[in-house]
Each structure stands twice: as structure tokens, then as C-alpha cells.
Scaffold this active site. Sequence first.
Site, PDB file in Angstrom:
ATOM      1  N   PRO A   1       0.793  -1.236   0.000  1.00  0.00           N
ATOM      2  CG  PRO A   1      -0.146  -1.118   2.126  1.00  0.00           C
ATOM      3  CD  PRO A   1       0.517  -2.080   1.174  1.00  0.00           C
ATOM      4  CG  ASN A   2      -0.301   4.335   1.182  1.00  0.00           C
ATOM      5  OD1 ASN A   2      -1.262   4.834   0.611  1.00  0.00           O
ATOM      6  ND2 ASN A   2      -0.376   3.834   2.394  1.00  0.00           N
TER       7      ASN A   2
ATOM      8  NE  ARG B   1       0.452  13.763  -1.875  1.00  0.00           N
ATOM      9  CZ  ARG B   1       0.147  14.161  -3.113  1.00  0.00           C
ATOM     10  NH1 ARG B   1       1.107  14.367  -3.983  1.00  0.00           N
ATOM     11  NH2 ARG B   1      -1.104  14.353  -3.470  1.00  0.00           N
TER      12      ARG B   1
ATOM     13  CE1 TYR C   1       9.062   5.145   2.717  1.00  0.00           C
ATOM     14  CE2 TYR C   1       7.605   7.052   2.764  1.00  0.00           C
ATOM     15  CZ  TYR C   1       8.055   5.866   3.325  1.00  0.00           C
ATOM     16  OH  TYR C   1       7.489   5.409   4.487  1.00  0.00           O
TER      17      TYR C   1
ATOM     18  CG  ASN D   1       8.397  -2.263   0.337  1.00  0.00           C
ATOM     19  OD1 ASN D   1       7.789  -2.363   1.407  1.00  0.00           O
ATOM     20  ND2 ASN D   1       9.040  -1.168  -0.006  1.00  0.00           N
TER      21      ASN D   1
ATOM     22  CB  ALA E   1       1.454   0.101   6.195  1.00  0.00           C
TER      23      ALA E   1
ATOM     24  CD  GLU F   1      10.686  -7.850   5.511  1.00  0.00           C
ATOM     25  OE1 GLU F   1      11.237  -8.822   6.104  1.00  0.00           O
ATOM     26  OE2 GLU F   1       9.985  -7.007   6.092  1.00  0.00           O
TER      27      GLU F   1
ATOM     28  CG  HIS G   1      10.918  -2.675   4.468  1.00  0.00           C
ATOM     29  ND1 HIS G   1       9.583  -2.472   4.214  1.00  0.00           N
ATOM     30  CD2 HIS G   1      11.012  -3.880   5.074  1.00  0.00           C
ATOM     31  CE1 HIS G   1       8.901  -3.510   4.663  1.00  0.00           C
ATOM     32  NE2 HIS G   1       9.741  -4.380   5.185  1.00  0.00           N
TER      33      HIS G   1
ATOM     34  NE  ARG H   1      10.366   5.571   8.592  1.00  0.00           N
ATOM     35  CZ  ARG H   1       9.427   5.553   7.639  1.00  0.00           C
ATOM     36  NH1 ARG H   1       9.498   4.645   6.666  1.00  0.00           N
ATOM     37  NH2 ARG H   1       8.444   6.423   7.642  1.00  0.00           N
TER      38      ARG H   1
HETATM   39  O1  CA2 Z   1      10.548   1.794   3.704  1.00  0.00           O
HETATM   40  C1  CA2 Z   1       9.704   1.105   3.129  1.00  0.00           C
HETATM   41  O2  CA2 Z   1       9.876   0.609   2.039  1.00  0.00           O
HETATM   42  C2  CA2 Z   1       8.323   0.908   3.797  1.00  0.00           C
HETATM   43  O3  CA2 Z   1       7.858  -0.385   3.432  1.00  0.00           O
HETATM   44  C3  CA2 Z   1       7.412   1.989   3.245  1.00  0.00           C
HETATM   45  C4  CA2 Z   1       6.025   1.971   3.877  1.00  0.00           C
HETATM   46  C5  CA2 Z   1       6.130   1.974   5.388  1.00  0.00           C
HETATM   47  O4  CA2 Z   1       4.829   1.840   5.949  1.00  0.00           O
HETATM   48  C6  CA2 Z   1       7.014   0.865   5.914  1.00  0.00           C
HETATM   49  O5  CA2 Z   1       7.106   0.981   7.314  1.00  0.00           O
HETATM   50  C7  CA2 Z   1       8.410   0.977   5.310  1.00  0.00           C
HETATM   51  C8  CA2 Z   1       5.234   3.186   3.451  1.00  0.00           C
HETATM   52  C9  CA2 Z   1       5.039   3.292   1.989  1.00  0.00           C
HETATM   53  C10 CA2 Z   1       4.411   4.613   1.733  1.00  0.00           C
HETATM   54  O6  CA2 Z   1       4.947   5.065   0.533  1.00  0.00           O
HETATM   55  C11 CA2 Z   1       4.811   6.358   0.239  1.00  0.00           C
HETATM   56  C12 CA2 Z   1       5.509   6.778  -0.858  1.00  0.00           C
HETATM   57  C13 CA2 Z   1       5.435   8.079  -1.219  1.00  0.00           C
HETATM   58  C14 CA2 Z   1       4.650   8.962  -0.493  1.00  0.00           C
HETATM   59  C15 CA2 Z   1       3.962   8.529   0.611  1.00  0.00           C
HETATM   60  C16 CA2 Z   1       4.030   7.211   0.975  1.00  0.00           C
END
Ligand code: CA2
Length: 137
Positions: free
Chosen positions: A9-10, A17, A22, A71, A74, A95, A97, A104
Site C-alpha cells: 500500500p501507498n 509525496r 522515499y 515490499n 505498512a 523482503e 524496505h 524509524r
Molecule cells: O521503507 C519502506 O519501504 C516501507 O515499506 C514503506 C512503507 C512503510 O509503511 C514501511 O514501514 C516501510 C510506506 C510506503 C508509503 O509510501 C509512500 C511513498 C510516497 C509517499 C507517501 C508514501
Amino acid sequence: MKIIIINGPNLNLLGKREPEIYGSATFEDYFKQLQISFKEVELSYFQSNIEGELINKLHEVGFSYDGIILNAAAYTHTSVGLGDAIKSIDTPVVEVHISNIHAREAFRQHSYISPNASGVLFGFGLKGYDLAVHSFL
Ligand code: CA2
């Protein structure tokens, strides 16, 4: 060799964003570069914001592909279902990230994916996906 990258997700918002965490590249652009770098690999990409769709995809590819790069975003920290799905398939899962989840918030420091993954790569930015492909080669 068939390898799939599965993003949760996301991650469809990458490059759009929160570039300070990221980065500023979209995953689609990065994926095109990855395909050029690994011409000998049949690489595919799937992203979903829906937990059940991620589980269905793991079941679909998990008995025929050579590698899965996951990946779960969340859902990494919440999904017993994804952890069980990884346990139930044959294909090894690496896996990834983008950020270092251990640097974090406390809630990001537990993963339901890691205990069943064949390897883990955290905190290398998008480069982590390159490293994961290399690990399968
Ligand atoms: O660091 C990573 O790859 C995460 O999997 C990213 C997730 C986070 O919940 C994990 O704890 C670590 C969040 C992805 C959200 O991605 C976004 C990308 C651009 C803008 C906003 C969110």
C-alpha cells in the site's frame, strides 16, 4: 529466470509525496531501468493497496516463479495473513524496505514478513530492489 516485485500500500505514490524519506523517482521509471539492467531476467511488477490482492498474487506466482521481491509496506507490520501466505508458498521471498525500518518508529520494527523471508534488505533506498534481484542471480 522469473522474478516478480510485489509492492504494497501507498507505494504507488513513490516520487509524488514524501521525497525526503522515499526519494523522488516513481517506481514505474525505476522499474524500467531495472528491466534494462537485468535483460536476462523475466522481471514483472505488481502493486496493490489491498491486502487480499497481495495474498492472491503470492499464491498465483508462489509455485512457479524463481523469486519474489516483496515490499509489503505498512502491511509488513500488521499482516499475519501475508506472513502465513509466504510460509505456504514454495518460491523464496526477499523482503525489501526502501527506508531502514529499524531506524524509524517502534511500530515499524516488527515484521510479519522477515521470519519467513529468505533474506531481508532495509534502508538502501530503491537500490534495495537491485540488490534483491542480484541475490537471486
Ligand atoms: O521503507 C519502506 O519501504 C516501507 O515499506 C514503506 C512503507 C512503510 O509503511 C514501511 O514501514 C516501510 C510506506 C510506503 C508509503 O509510501 C509512500 C511513498 C510516497 C509517499 C507517501 C508514501
